[in-house]
Design a protein around this motif. Structure first.
Motif, PDB file in Angstrom:
ATOM      1  N   HIS A 218       5.690  -7.427  -1.650  1.00 40.33           N
ATOM      2  CA  HIS A 218       4.833  -6.877  -3.141  1.00 40.33           C
ATOM      3  C   HIS A 218       6.158  -5.464  -2.968  1.00 40.33           C
ATOM      4  O   HIS A 218       6.051  -4.465  -2.580  1.00 40.33           O
ATOM      5  N   CYS A 219       6.754  -5.773  -4.644  1.00 44.07           N
ATOM      6  CA  CYS A 219       8.249  -4.444  -4.925  1.00 44.07           C
ATOM      7  C   CYS A 219       6.990  -3.773  -5.645  1.00 44.07           C
ATOM      8  O   CYS A 219       6.502  -4.107  -7.144  1.00 44.07           O
ATOM      9  N   VAL A 220       6.972  -2.528  -5.455  1.00 45.54           N
ATOM     10  CA  VAL A 220       6.642  -1.255  -5.983  1.00 45.54           C
ATOM     11  C   VAL A 220       7.604  -1.033  -7.242  1.00 45.54           C
ATOM     12  O   VAL A 220       8.794  -1.414  -6.753  1.00 45.54           O
ATOM     13  N   ALA A 221       6.592  -0.495  -8.262  1.00 42.28           N
ATOM     14  CA  ALA A 221       7.420  -0.717  -9.629  1.00 42.28           C
ATOM     15  C   ALA A 221       6.595   0.347 -10.375  1.00 42.28           C
ATOM     16  O   ALA A 221       5.877   1.112  -9.650  1.00 42.28           O
ATOM     17  N   LEU A 222       7.649   1.033 -11.278  1.00 41.60           N
ATOM     18  CA  LEU A 222       6.833   2.251 -12.264  1.00 41.60           C
ATOM     19  C   LEU A 222       6.006   1.908 -12.240  1.00 41.60           C
ATOM     20  O   LEU A 222       5.565   0.879 -13.179  1.00 41.60           O
ATOM     21  N   ASP A 223       4.344   2.887 -12.268  1.00 37.36           N
ATOM     22  CA  ASP A 223       3.581   2.525 -12.915  1.00 37.36           C
ATOM     23  C   ASP A 223       2.158   1.495 -13.001  1.00 37.36           C
ATOM     24  O   ASP A 223       1.829   0.980 -13.007  1.00 37.36           O
ATOM     25  N   GLY A 243       8.786  -0.240  -0.906  1.00 41.80           N
ATOM     26  CA  GLY A 243       8.896   0.658  -1.562  1.00 41.80           C
ATOM     27  C   GLY A 243       9.866   1.619  -2.323  1.00 41.80           C
ATOM     28  O   GLY A 243      10.770   0.956  -2.023  1.00 41.80           O
ATOM     29  N   PHE A 244       9.170   2.255  -2.820  1.00 41.34           N
ATOM     30  CA  PHE A 244      10.479   3.538  -3.582  1.00 41.34           C
ATOM     31  C   PHE A 244      11.457   3.975  -2.145  1.00 41.34           C
ATOM     32  O   PHE A 244      10.681   4.942  -1.416  1.00 41.34           O
ATOM     33  N   VAL A 266       0.536  -4.928   7.941  1.00 40.08           N
ATOM     34  CA  VAL A 266       1.102  -4.387   6.183  1.00 40.08           C
ATOM     35  C   VAL A 266       2.456  -3.252   7.050  1.00 40.08           C
ATOM     36  O   VAL A 266       2.246  -2.109   7.425  1.00 40.08           O
ATOM     37  N   VAL A 267       3.451  -3.908   6.426  1.00 37.46           N
ATOM     38  CA  VAL A 267       5.227  -2.582   7.249  1.00 37.46           C
ATOM     39  C   VAL A 267       5.612  -2.746   5.348  1.00 37.46           C
ATOM     40  O   VAL A 267       5.813  -3.288   4.470  1.00 37.46           O
ATOM     41  N   LEU A 268       6.092  -1.460   6.103  1.00 39.64           N
ATOM     42  CA  LEU A 268       6.453  -0.682   4.749  1.00 39.64           C
ATOM     43  C   LEU A 268       8.193  -0.449   4.647  1.00 39.64           C
ATOM     44  O   LEU A 268       8.903  -0.143   5.808  1.00 39.64           O
ATOM     45  N   THR A 269       9.041  -0.979   3.653  1.00 39.86           N
ATOM     46  CA  THR A 269      10.072  -1.528   3.663  1.00 39.86           C
ATOM     47  C   THR A 269      10.647  -0.435   1.678  1.00 39.86           C
ATOM     48  O   THR A 269      10.134  -0.032   1.836  1.00 39.86           O
ATOM     49  N   SER A 270      12.075  -0.027   1.818  1.00 40.90           N
ATOM     50  CA  SER A 270      13.009   0.727   0.974  1.00 40.90           C
ATOM     51  C   SER A 270      13.475  -0.733   0.246  1.00 40.90           C
ATOM     52  O   SER A 270      13.875  -1.621   0.519  1.00 40.90           O
ATOM     53  N   ARG A 271      12.617  -0.676  -0.992  1.00 42.71           N
ATOM     54  CA  ARG A 271      13.305  -1.626  -2.673  1.00 42.71           C
ATOM     55  C   ARG A 271      15.401  -1.519  -3.041  1.00 42.71           C
ATOM     56  O   ARG A 271      15.895  -1.635  -3.342  1.00 42.71           O
TER      57      ARG A 271
END
Length: 332
Positions: A218-223, A243-244, A266-271
């Motif tokens: 899942h690529c996080v996006a604005l709003d 994530g951002f 759940v793994v947290l990475t940077s986009r």
């Protein structure tokens, strides 16, 4: 000296087609022997090539199982005396397949992946030069023990770091966090730095379990409202969040991610495409420190695509949470 060369289709094997053939077919593709025959100077290297056409598919259609099958064939070839391996494929997923190979390749012999950005009948086609450079690297002593390598544009990249950074440029492959580990200069392989080798994942990669292991990205996006995350707990066994910046998400996503982290890794990475997820610099809701407190696993310097490859292999092998956390601490 012999090199095992496996072909997997891609631009390097597909002449330009001005229009879609009748019936919607993909058009003619070059065989491995035809690709090799078009490489000036290859015969003069004095390297015997065992050319094997594995499958002719766009790299967008490759699967983990297909790539692992090539690794098995390549491993057999090395065990039977091949000095190294070269694989030609499409560039769309090259950064992911290379990392997948790197995680399971147990031999000292170089495993080199290459391809092309221009079709073989275009002016300035880069495929022949890339194949020549890849073969040079595969037979070179400095490349031994470096795992999987990506060679294009006379640059040598470690699979762990390489990214496709441009949709059409022949210089598309780069390693934002480290730069190339070497170059091919006047036919000479110059390895300037060696990527540290990580533990190879060798156990429990049965194909049935691999097919049943699903990891979402899942690529996080604005709003971002997180609606896509709601069903993942029922359909997937793992999740990578892009994530951002240094690993941040909108606060509205936090309860859902915390609930998912209680059920699956759940793994947290940077986009961003470069740099690392931080660990303890920011503390607001949705920050990297907050998300780790809620159970998310820090992906370190792995980009989202490579983190997904690693997580899927770990889950397929039956790794528990502690093993997964340790693996990301090592590889990230």
């Amino acid at each position: 000296m012999e090199i095992a060369l496996f072909t997997l289709g891609g631009t390097i094997s597909v002449p330009s087609v001005p229009s879609v053939p009748s019936g919607g077919g993909a058009g003619a593709r070059l065989s491995g022997d035809e690709i090799v025959a078009a490489v000036p100077g290859l015969r003069e290297l004095g390297v015997a090539l065992d050319v094997q056409d594995v499958r002719a598919v766009p790299s967008a259609s490759l699967t983990f199982a297909q790539v692992l099958d090539v690794v098995e064939d390549a491993s057999r070839a090395v065990s039977e005396g091949a000095a190294g391996v070269v694989v030609t494929q499409g560039t769309d997923t090259l950064e992911e397949t290379a990392f997948l190979v790197d995680l399971v390749w147990r031999h000292e012999a170089p495993f080199v992946l290459t391809g092309a950005m221009r079709n073989p009948d275009l002016a300035g086609a880069d495929g022949p030069a890339n194949v020549l450079a890849a073969v040079r690297v595969a037979v070179s002593s400095p490349a031994r023990g470096l795992g999987a390598l990506v060679v294009l544009n006379d640059e040598i990249h470690a699979a762990r770091w390489v990214r496709k950074t441009h949709s059409t440029s022949t210089a598309t492959f780069a390693s934002p966090n480290a730069g190339p580990v070497g170059h091919v200069i006047e036919g000479r392989v110059r390895v300037l730095t060696g990527p540290p080798r990580r533990e190879v994942l060798t156990g429990g990669l049965e194909r049935v379990r691999l097919d049943a292991t699903r990891v979402a990205l899942h690529c996080v996006a604005l709003d971002d409202d997180g609606a896509q995350l709601e069903v993942l707990g029922q359909s997937h066994q793992g999740l990578v969040v892009a994530g951002f910046g240094v690993g941040h998400v909108p606060s509205v996503l936090v309860p859902g991610l915390e609930a998912l982290a209680a059920r699956m890794p759940v793994v947290l990475t940077s986009r961003t495409g470069g740099g690392s997820v931080l660990r303890h610099t920011y503390g607001a809701v949705g920050s990297e420190a907050d998300l780790q407190r809620r159970g998310l696993i820090n992906g370190g310097m792995l980009d989202p695509y490579k983190a997904r490859v690693l997580l899927r292999l770990l889950l397929t092998s039956g790794a528990g949470r502690d093993e997964i956390v340790a693996a990301f601490a090592e590889h990230g």
